[in-house]
Design a protein around this motif. Structure first.
Motif, PDB file in Angstrom:
ATOM      1  N   ALA A 192      57.783  33.661  48.418  1.00 47.57           N
ATOM      2  CA  ALA A 192      56.491  33.928  49.040  1.00 47.57           C
ATOM      3  C   ALA A 192      55.526  32.766  48.878  1.00 47.57           C
ATOM      4  N   ASP A 193      54.551  32.737  49.766  1.00 49.06           N
ATOM      5  CA  ASP A 193      53.418  31.819  49.646  1.00 49.06           C
ATOM      6  C   ASP A 193      52.299  32.583  48.954  1.00 49.06           C
ATOM      7  N   ALA A 194      51.792  32.047  47.841  1.00 44.80           N
ATOM      8  CA  ALA A 194      50.814  32.771  47.019  1.00 44.80           C
ATOM      9  C   ALA A 194      49.487  32.026  46.960  1.00 44.80           C
ATOM     10  N   ARG A 195      48.420  32.793  46.746  1.00 40.31           N
ATOM     11  CA  ARG A 195      47.080  32.192  46.606  1.00 40.31           C
ATOM     12  C   ARG A 195      46.229  33.083  45.708  1.00 40.31           C
ATOM     13  N   ARG A 196      45.255  32.466  45.056  1.00 40.69           N
ATOM     14  CA  ARG A 196      44.293  33.228  44.277  1.00 40.69           C
ATOM     15  C   ARG A 196      43.398  34.026  45.226  1.00 40.69           C
ATOM     16  N   ALA A 197      43.062  35.258  44.831  1.00 35.22           N
ATOM     17  CA  ALA A 197      42.246  36.117  45.693  1.00 35.22           C
ATOM     18  C   ALA A 197      41.022  36.648  44.958  1.00 35.22           C
ATOM     19  N   ARG A 202      36.120  41.793  33.103  1.00 33.19           N
ATOM     20  CA  ARG A 202      36.727  42.554  32.009  1.00 33.19           C
ATOM     21  C   ARG A 202      36.162  43.960  31.904  1.00 33.19           C
ATOM     22  N   ALA A 203      34.896  44.135  32.278  1.00 34.61           N
ATOM     23  CA  ALA A 203      34.201  45.407  32.048  1.00 34.61           C
ATOM     24  C   ALA A 203      34.744  46.564  32.881  1.00 34.61           C
ATOM     25  N   VAL A 204      35.585  46.283  33.897  1.00 32.45           N
ATOM     26  CA  VAL A 204      36.096  47.375  34.740  1.00 32.45           C
ATOM     27  C   VAL A 204      37.322  48.048  34.121  1.00 32.45           C
ATOM     28  N   PHE A 205      37.758  47.574  32.946  1.00 38.64           N
ATOM     29  CA  PHE A 205      38.944  48.127  32.304  1.00 38.64           C
ATOM     30  C   PHE A 205      38.582  48.947  31.068  1.00 38.64           C
ATOM     31  N   TRP A 206      39.451  49.915  30.760  1.00 38.55           N
ATOM     32  CA  TRP A 206      39.441  50.593  29.465  1.00 38.55           C
ATOM     33  C   TRP A 206      40.864  50.608  28.924  1.00 38.55           C
ATOM     34  N   PRO A 207      41.084  50.124  27.701  1.00 42.46           N
ATOM     35  CA  PRO A 207      40.115  49.381  26.893  1.00 42.46           C
ATOM     36  C   PRO A 207      39.839  48.002  27.502  1.00 42.46           C
ATOM     37  N   VAL A 208      38.715  47.407  27.122  1.00 44.33           N
ATOM     38  CA  VAL A 208      38.359  46.094  27.653  1.00 44.33           C
ATOM     39  C   VAL A 208      39.375  45.070  27.138  1.00 44.33           C
ATOM     40  N   PRO A 209      40.045  44.336  28.035  1.00 44.98           N
ATOM     41  CA  PRO A 209      41.049  43.367  27.592  1.00 44.98           C
ATOM     42  C   PRO A 209      40.421  42.134  26.955  1.00 44.98           C
ATOM     43  N   GLY A 210      41.216  41.417  26.188  1.00 45.92           N
ATOM     44  CA  GLY A 210      40.738  40.201  25.544  1.00 45.92           C
ATOM     45  C   GLY A 210      40.961  38.966  26.386  1.00 45.92           C
ATOM     46  N   VAL A 211      41.385  39.149  27.642  1.00 52.87           N
ATOM     47  CA  VAL A 211      41.647  38.016  28.536  1.00 52.87           C
ATOM     48  C   VAL A 211      40.986  38.280  29.883  1.00 52.87           C
ATOM     49  N   ASP A 212      40.757  37.209  30.626  1.00 47.37           N
ATOM     50  CA  ASP A 212      40.225  37.344  31.978  1.00 47.37           C
ATOM     51  C   ASP A 212      41.347  37.738  32.933  1.00 47.37           C
ATOM     52  N   SER A 213      40.967  38.422  33.998  1.00 42.46           N
ATOM     53  CA  SER A 213      41.933  38.894  34.989  1.00 42.46           C
ATOM     54  C   SER A 213      41.639  38.281  36.349  1.00 42.46           C
ATOM     55  N   GLY A 214      42.657  38.252  37.189  1.00 41.95           N
ATOM     56  CA  GLY A 214      42.484  37.701  38.525  1.00 41.95           C
ATOM     57  C   GLY A 214      43.434  38.348  39.503  1.00 41.95           C
ATOM     58  N   LEU A 215      43.115  38.213  40.786  1.00 44.11           N
ATOM     59  CA  LEU A 215      43.954  38.758  41.848  1.00 44.11           C
ATOM     60  C   LEU A 215      44.799  37.641  42.450  1.00 44.11           C
ATOM     61  N   LEU A 216      46.060  37.971  42.706  1.00 42.52           N
ATOM     62  CA  LEU A 216      46.989  37.048  43.346  1.00 42.52           C
ATOM     63  C   LEU A 216      47.511  37.710  44.612  1.00 42.52           C
ATOM     64  N   ALA A 217      47.304  37.051  45.748  1.00 48.34           N
ATOM     65  CA  ALA A 217      47.823  37.546  47.021  1.00 48.34           C
ATOM     66  C   ALA A 217      49.039  36.718  47.416  1.00 48.34           C
ATOM     67  N   PHE A 218      49.995  37.360  48.061  1.00 49.64           N
ATOM     68  CA  PHE A 218      51.169  36.612  48.504  1.00 49.64           C
ATOM     69  C   PHE A 218      51.704  37.171  49.817  1.00 49.64           C
ATOM     70  N   THR A 219      52.370  36.295  50.574  1.00 48.47           N
ATOM     71  CA  THR A 219      52.999  36.650  51.839  1.00 48.47           C
ATOM     72  C   THR A 219      54.432  36.157  51.814  1.00 48.47           C
ATOM     73  N   ARG A 220      55.364  37.033  52.156  1.00 50.11           N
ATOM     74  CA  ARG A 220      56.787  36.660  52.136  1.00 50.11           C
ATOM     75  C   ARG A 220      57.043  35.470  53.048  1.00 50.11           C
ATOM     76  N   GLN A 221      57.881  34.553  52.577  1.00 52.48           N
ATOM     77  CA  GLN A 221      58.319  33.441  53.405  1.00 52.48           C
ATOM     78  C   GLN A 221      59.818  33.250  53.220  1.00 52.48           C
ATOM     79  N   ASP A 222      60.435  32.578  54.160  1.00 53.33           N
ATOM     80  CA  ASP A 222      61.876  32.356  54.073  1.00 53.33           C
ATOM     81  C   ASP A 222      62.190  31.375  52.947  1.00 53.33           C
TER      82      ASP A 222
END
Length: 292
Positions: A192-197, A202-222
């Motif tokens: 797949a071809d991937a990109r940051r999204a 952190r505050a949207v989680f319970w329990p609050v994680p000790g690391v930052d989070s991020g979204l990864l989007a991807f689209t299948r490729q040959d």
């Protein structure tokens, strides 16, 4: 259901009530951090670009926050949950909060790193479409192997959006030549071809994680045409195991000697003094083919 026909999403208080009812203590081993913010799960569903024809595979649904946001937007949600208590609770949570969409949910109690297409098909039942997208808050400690396994096992997955540790998202989306680029980036590029999204606070989680989070989007490729995946991945692993070395040295063990590595590299049109982080997956595939 809400007044507008949508599912009633889980808030922070709902998450805690459900957890207390189960006697649940989130574990680091299973990477359990539950999202309790409705705006965040709605944002994930929108960013995933899934629609009414999609069958979404959700890994680690937990208490159901994202599941409830997905169900109104897609044809079906097939959730894979390793924790038997959580797997057992999810259908009743959906039946209570989104009764009109409860029939769109399938739950498979399994380890997402080992689940097979046959298991998912058996649980979905006859005539059901295989998953077309992955949308998930992946367990952070196994996010990379889970994603690679699912893309290999389920060729019908066309696209996806996953929440992972921020630095993992950076690595998976990295391009050749960047400092974050490594074996995970190159292997994901096979599928797949991937990109940051975008980031996730952190505050949207319970329990609050000790690391930052991020979204990864991807689209299948040959994948690279005519290439062998196992051979290509073997090159990638060897090359990045000693990423500070030039490929002639880094691939010596893989090829049998530095001279044999140089021969394979030159046959693939690669300068033997190049380092791994300069190469894309197509080039790794050529190197693998040159040794076969």
């Amino acid at each position: 259901m809400g007044d507008d026909g949508t599912a009633r999403l889980l808030g922070a208080a709902d998450v805690r009530v459900l957890a207390e009812r189960l006697g649940l203590r989130p574990t680091k081993k299973l990477g359990q951090n539950f999202v309790h913010d409705g705006n965040t799960v709605r944002r994930i569903v929108k960013a995933a670009g899934v629609g009414a024809d999609d069958v979404v595979l959700e890994v680690g649904p937990g208490l159901g926050s994202l599941t409830l946001a997905l169900l109104p937007a897609v044809a079906r949600v097939h959730a894979v949950e390793i924790d038997p208590v959580l797997a057992g609770l999810l259908p009743s949570t959906v039946a209570e909060r989104a009764p009109e969409q409860a029939g769109r949910l399938t739950v498979t109690g399994a380890d997402a790193m080992r689940v097979t297409a046959a298991e998912l098909a058996a649980d979905a039942g006859p005539g059901q479409t295989a998953p077309t997208a992955i949308v998930a808050n992946l367990p952070y400690n196994v996010a990379v192997p889970v994603l690679l396994h699912l893309l290999a096992e389920l060729p019908g997955i066309e696209r996806g959006l996953v929440m992972v540790q921020a630095e993992v998202a950076d690595r998976l989306a990295a391009r050749p030549g960047s400092k974050e680029y490594g074996a995970p980036s190159a292997k994901l590029a096979w599928y797949a071809d991937a990109r940051r999204a975008g980031p996730v606070p952190r505050a949207v989680f319970w329990p609050v994680p000790g690391v930052d989070s991020g979204l990864l989007a991807f689209t299948r490729q040959d994948p690279p045409a005519g290439a062998d995946r196992a051979a290509t991945f073997a090159v990638i692993e060897a090359a990045f195991a000693q990423r500070r070395k030039a490929l002639r040295g880094a691939l010596a063990g893989w090829a049998g000697s530095a001279a044999a590595a140089e021969t394979a590299l030159r046959a693939a049109g690669v300068d033997p003094m190049t380092r791994a982080e300069r190469l894309d997956v197509h080039t790794f595939a050529r190197i693998g083919a040159a040794r076969l």
